[in-house]
Design a protein around this motif. Structure first.
Motif, PDB file in Angstrom:
ATOM      1  N   CYS A   1       4.859  11.223   0.852  1.00  0.00           N
ATOM      2  CA  CYS A   1       5.339  11.742  -0.135  1.00  0.00           C
ATOM      3  C   CYS A   1       6.031  12.854   0.122  1.00  0.00           C
ATOM      4  O   CYS A   1       6.284  13.042   1.225  1.00  0.00           O
TER       5      CYS A   1
ATOM      6  N   ASN B   1       0.953  -1.189  -0.024  1.00  0.00           N
ATOM      7  CA  ASN B   1       0.157   0.105  -0.020  1.00  0.00           C
ATOM      8  C   ASN B   1       1.203   1.276  -0.043  1.00  0.00           C
ATOM      9  O   ASN B   1       1.220   1.929   1.167  1.00  0.00           O
ATOM     10  N   GLN B   2       1.269   1.588  -1.237  1.00  0.00           N
ATOM     11  CA  GLN B   2       2.373   2.721  -1.215  1.00  0.00           C
ATOM     12  C   GLN B   2       1.489   3.990  -1.346  1.00  0.00           C
ATOM     13  O   GLN B   2       1.539   4.643  -2.718  1.00  0.00           O
ATOM     14  N   THR B   3       0.679   4.422  -0.495  1.00  0.00           N
ATOM     15  CA  THR B   3       0.061   5.718  -0.236  1.00  0.00           C
ATOM     16  C   THR B   3       0.652   6.558   0.861  1.00  0.00           C
ATOM     17  O   THR B   3       1.108   5.967   1.990  1.00  0.00           O
ATOM     18  N   CYS B   4       0.738   7.465   0.817  1.00  0.00           N
ATOM     19  CA  CYS B   4       1.288   8.572   1.800  1.00  0.00           C
ATOM     20  C   CYS B   4       0.290   8.403   3.218  1.00  0.00           C
ATOM     21  O   CYS B   4      -0.838   8.550   3.020  1.00  0.00           O
TER      22      CYS B   4
ATOM     23  N   PRO C   1       6.171   5.265   2.486  1.00  0.00           N
ATOM     24  CA  PRO C   1       4.779   5.637   2.346  1.00  0.00           C
ATOM     25  C   PRO C   1       4.723   7.044   3.151  1.00  0.00           C
ATOM     26  O   PRO C   1       3.979   7.218   3.784  1.00  0.00           O
TER      27      PRO C   1
ATOM     28  N   CYS D   1      -1.298  11.970   4.044  1.00  0.00           N
ATOM     29  CA  CYS D   1      -2.286  12.650   3.125  1.00  0.00           C
ATOM     30  C   CYS D   1      -2.870  12.028   2.286  1.00  0.00           C
ATOM     31  O   CYS D   1      -3.798  12.149   1.447  1.00  0.00           O
ATOM     32  N   ASP D   2      -2.545  10.326   2.483  1.00  0.00           N
ATOM     33  CA  ASP D   2      -3.523   9.435   1.527  1.00  0.00           C
ATOM     34  C   ASP D   2      -3.243   9.362   0.023  1.00  0.00           C
ATOM     35  O   ASP D   2      -3.808   8.697  -0.762  1.00  0.00           O
ATOM     36  N   GLU D   3      -2.556  10.535  -0.509  1.00  0.00           N
ATOM     37  CA  GLU D   3      -2.127  10.423  -1.739  1.00  0.00           C
ATOM     38  C   GLU D   3      -1.171   9.375  -2.304  1.00  0.00           C
ATOM     39  O   GLU D   3      -0.304   8.817  -1.515  1.00  0.00           O
ATOM     40  N   ARG D   4      -1.224   8.849  -3.796  1.00  0.00           N
ATOM     41  CA  ARG D   4      -0.146   7.807  -4.167  1.00  0.00           C
ATOM     42  C   ARG D   4       0.977   8.161  -3.905  1.00  0.00           C
ATOM     43  O   ARG D   4       1.372   9.394  -4.353  1.00  0.00           O
ATOM     44  N   THR D   5       2.014   7.443  -3.551  1.00  0.00           N
ATOM     45  CA  THR D   5       3.421   8.117  -3.968  1.00  0.00           C
ATOM     46  C   THR D   5       4.307   6.821  -4.391  1.00  0.00           C
ATOM     47  O   THR D   5       4.050   5.629  -3.971  1.00  0.00           O
ATOM     48  N   ASP D   6       5.288   7.247  -5.019  1.00  0.00           N
ATOM     49  CA  ASP D   6       6.289   6.209  -5.642  1.00  0.00           C
ATOM     50  C   ASP D   6       7.944   6.328  -4.885  1.00  0.00           C
ATOM     51  O   ASP D   6       8.628   5.874  -5.479  1.00  0.00           O
TER      52      ASP D   6
END
Length: 246
Positions: A35, A18-21, A33, A24-29
């Motif tokens: 951003c 689950n690579q979301t921040c 986890p 803030c719950d935004e996706r992050t690469d």
């Protein structure tokens, strides 16, 4: 038998899948986890007391309290001031079993410590988490300081001994007490486990937050009296002075 959860692999899998921040719950690469925007906005601890890490207006200073009453520990290292959103992450990890938050913060603390070791700071011989009383451990189900120390141990390759320090009194919660009450609250609260030998060792205490430093002082004094060569403190966050401006 231990109350500590054996869920480190579960936490690691959660963080990888689950690579979301986590802020803030935004996706992050990013590898963690978190951003890049939220990482920049974390309340990073800047200029601080050289001894206790109290936030100060200039670098290279020692606060008045440490000058007047030098603590038994040599230094404190914390990446952040105890403020939003780090305070919310720590509270969720500590009281609501949100272990991925603790793992994220431990990863960043570990990276910061690794950088310090690479630039010449001495590496401790072992990590000692601040202990909970048996009653508190049963109520909460885990010791957040022990979890942090075990994660740091694995990341940094430093042994962790979570059974060397004993808390044999279930003292009142420290959060509601002032500095003097905290010191009285901790009198005779800790001891070394039988047959533990710390003479000549460089040790690092691990905890989540340093507030007045009363707990760290009590444990560091115990370890120094037992012959420890040096005691440092590693924690996630340091609180500012109560009268400091926001």
């Amino acid at each position: 038998m231990t109350c500590q959860p054996r869920l480190f692999s579960v936490v690691d899998k959660w963080l990888l899948i689950n690579q979301t921040c986590l802020v803030c719950d935004e996706r992050t690469d990013t590898p963690l986890p978190l951003c890049a925007a939220c990482e920049l906005e974390l309340p990073w601890l800047g200029d601080r007391c050289e001894r206790c890490a109290l936030p100060l207006p200039m670098a290279g200073l020692t606060c008045g309290l440490c000058i007047k009453h030098p603590p038994a520990y040599e230094s404190v290292y914390a990446p952040w001031v105890y403020g939003f959103p780090v305070d919310s992450l720590i509270i969720s990890f500590k009281h609501n079993s949100r272990w991925p938050y603790g793992r994220l913060l431990a990863d960043i603390l570990g990276q910061s410590l690794r950088d310090r070791f690479n630039t010449g700071d001495p590496q401790p011989d072992c990590l000692l988490p601040v202990p909970l009383s048996t009653q508190r451990l049963r109520q909460r189900g885990y010791n957040q300081a022990a979890m942090l120390a075990q994660w740091l141990s694995r990341d940094l390759g430093i042994p962790c001994h979570d059974d060397w320090l004993l808390r044999h009194q279930d003292t009142a919660a420290q959060q509601a007490l002032d500095a003097k009450a905290r010191k009285r609250n901790l009198l005779h609260a800790f001891s070394l486990a039988p047959q533990v030998e710390v003479r000549g060792l460089h040790l690092a205490l691990v905890d989540d937050v340093l507030t007045t430093g009363a707990t760290a002082q009590s444990l560091a004094r115990l370890l120094r009296q037992a012959g420890a060569r040096q005691v440092d403190v590693y924690c996630l966050a340091r609180t500012p002075r109560p009268d400091a401006p926001p």
